[in-house]
Design an enzyme around this catalytic site. Sequence first.
Site, PDB file in Angstrom:
ATOM      1  N   LYS A  92      63.634  64.298  51.881  1.00 46.63           N
ATOM      2  CA  LYS A  92      64.573  65.501  51.353  1.00 46.63           C
ATOM      3  C   LYS A  92      63.726  66.466  50.828  1.00 46.63           C
ATOM      4  O   LYS A  92      62.661  66.329  50.424  1.00 46.63           O
ATOM      5  CB  LYS A  92      65.605  64.762  50.496  1.00 46.63           C
ATOM      6  N   TYR A 138      76.233  64.627  57.590  1.00 45.98           N
ATOM      7  CA  TYR A 138      76.929  63.762  56.227  1.00 45.98           C
ATOM      8  C   TYR A 138      78.553  64.020  56.614  1.00 45.98           C
ATOM      9  O   TYR A 138      79.202  63.560  55.577  1.00 45.98           O
ATOM     10  CB  TYR A 138      76.706  64.514  55.026  1.00 45.98           C
ATOM     11  N   ASN A 147      67.322  62.667  45.332  1.00 42.78           N
ATOM     12  CA  ASN A 147      66.731  61.187  45.566  1.00 42.78           C
ATOM     13  C   ASN A 147      65.688  60.934  46.317  1.00 42.78           C
ATOM     14  O   ASN A 147      65.415  59.720  46.741  1.00 42.78           O
ATOM     15  CB  ASN A 147      68.235  60.082  45.303  1.00 42.78           C
ATOM     16  N   HIS A 201      66.248  59.723  52.625  1.00 41.23           N
ATOM     17  CA  HIS A 201      67.489  59.094  53.122  1.00 41.23           C
ATOM     18  C   HIS A 201      67.062  58.008  54.123  1.00 41.23           C
ATOM     19  O   HIS A 201      66.034  58.050  54.772  1.00 41.23           O
ATOM     20  CB  HIS A 201      68.179  60.276  54.071  1.00 41.23           C
ATOM     21  N   GLU A 260      72.015  58.540  63.970  1.00 43.34           N
ATOM     22  CA  GLU A 260      71.192  59.300  63.152  1.00 43.34           C
ATOM     23  C   GLU A 260      69.988  59.607  64.233  1.00 43.34           C
ATOM     24  O   GLU A 260      69.371  60.837  63.801  1.00 43.34           O
ATOM     25  CB  GLU A 260      71.097  58.781  61.883  1.00 43.34           C
TER      26      GLU A 260
HETATM   27  N1  UDP Z   1      75.009  61.394  46.454  1.00 38.70           N
HETATM   28  C1  UDP Z   1      75.262  62.209  45.520  1.00 38.70           C
HETATM   29  N2  UDP Z   1      76.231  61.881  44.499  1.00 38.70           N
HETATM   30  C2  UDP Z   1      76.671  60.445  44.456  1.00 38.70           C
HETATM   31  C3  UDP Z   1      76.421  59.683  45.810  1.00 38.70           C
HETATM   32  C4  UDP Z   1      75.547  60.390  46.708  1.00 38.70           C
HETATM   33  O1  UDP Z   1      74.838  63.433  45.309  1.00 38.70           O
HETATM   34  O2  UDP Z   1      77.518  60.183  43.638  1.00 38.70           O
HETATM   35  C5  UDP Z   1      74.191  62.001  47.531  1.00 38.70           C
HETATM   36  C6  UDP Z   1      72.583  61.319  47.497  1.00 38.70           C
HETATM   37  O3  UDP Z   1      71.808  62.353  48.060  1.00 38.70           O
HETATM   38  C7  UDP Z   1      72.850  60.299  48.631  1.00 38.70           C
HETATM   39  C8  UDP Z   1      73.837  61.031  49.629  1.00 38.70           C
HETATM   40  O4  UDP Z   1      74.704  61.815  48.845  1.00 38.70           O
HETATM   41  O5  UDP Z   1      71.756  59.989  49.133  1.00 38.70           O
HETATM   42  C9  UDP Z   1      74.650  60.003  50.634  1.00 38.70           C
HETATM   43  O6  UDP Z   1      75.250  59.106  49.722  1.00 38.70           O
HETATM   44  P1  UDP Z   1      75.224  57.651  50.388  1.00 38.70           P
HETATM   45  O7  UDP Z   1      76.356  57.125  49.288  1.00 38.70           O
HETATM   46  O8  UDP Z   1      75.208  57.309  51.962  1.00 38.70           O
HETATM   47  O9  UDP Z   1      73.775  57.083  49.659  1.00 38.70           O
HETATM   48  P2  UDP Z   1      72.496  56.556  50.132  1.00 38.70           P
HETATM   49  O10 UDP Z   1      72.802  55.960  51.374  1.00 38.70           O
HETATM   50  O11 UDP Z   1      71.662  57.759  50.540  1.00 38.70           O
HETATM   51  O12 UDP Z   1      71.901  55.698  49.357  1.00 38.70           O
HETATM   52 MG    MG Z   2      74.114  56.569  53.114  1.00 39.64          MG
END
Ligand code: UDP
Ligand code: MG
Length: 138
Positions: free
Chosen positions: A9, A49, A112, A115, A126
Amino acid sequence: MERTLAIVKPDAVSRGLTGEILKRIETSGLAVCALKKLQLTRAQAERFYDVHKERPFYKSLCDYMTSGPVVIAVLGGDKAITRWRELMGATDPAKAAPGTIRKDLGVDVEKNAVHGSDAPETAARENSFFFSGTEILA
Ligand code: UDP
Ligand code: MG
């Protein structure tokens, strides 16, 4: 052999962590089957997303994902989806296990670092979102 999508990211690309993350991927035994750097458009980020479009963090997430270049890879290997999620760690770096990418390199729950696809159907969607079949090699 399973395939999954990985994204370094913008926060991690801008801090020069692409090589460190690819090193962890290769050291784990996962293969890099496709790789490119690109600047996501707003439309691409929103579409990528769109499962999160009702969530409170959607707009901020799309802002962030378009804030600078990303490095996108297709990873391959036995159980690649789960193995990549384990290497990444929990979504929130504060809650991620020691030694995971998000724990070591993530900034916060949004920024974080990486992805990863979460299931075979999402991995297929994806991977084809960013790469054509002929761009994905063994
Ligand atoms: N994210 C965020 N706040 C939250 C949860 C997710 O900003 O409370 C962002 C974060 O960058 C995350 C992405 O949205 O990686 C997609 O969320 P997901 O729940 O799919 O998490 P992941 O699969 O990336 O662990
Ligand atoms: Mg996810």
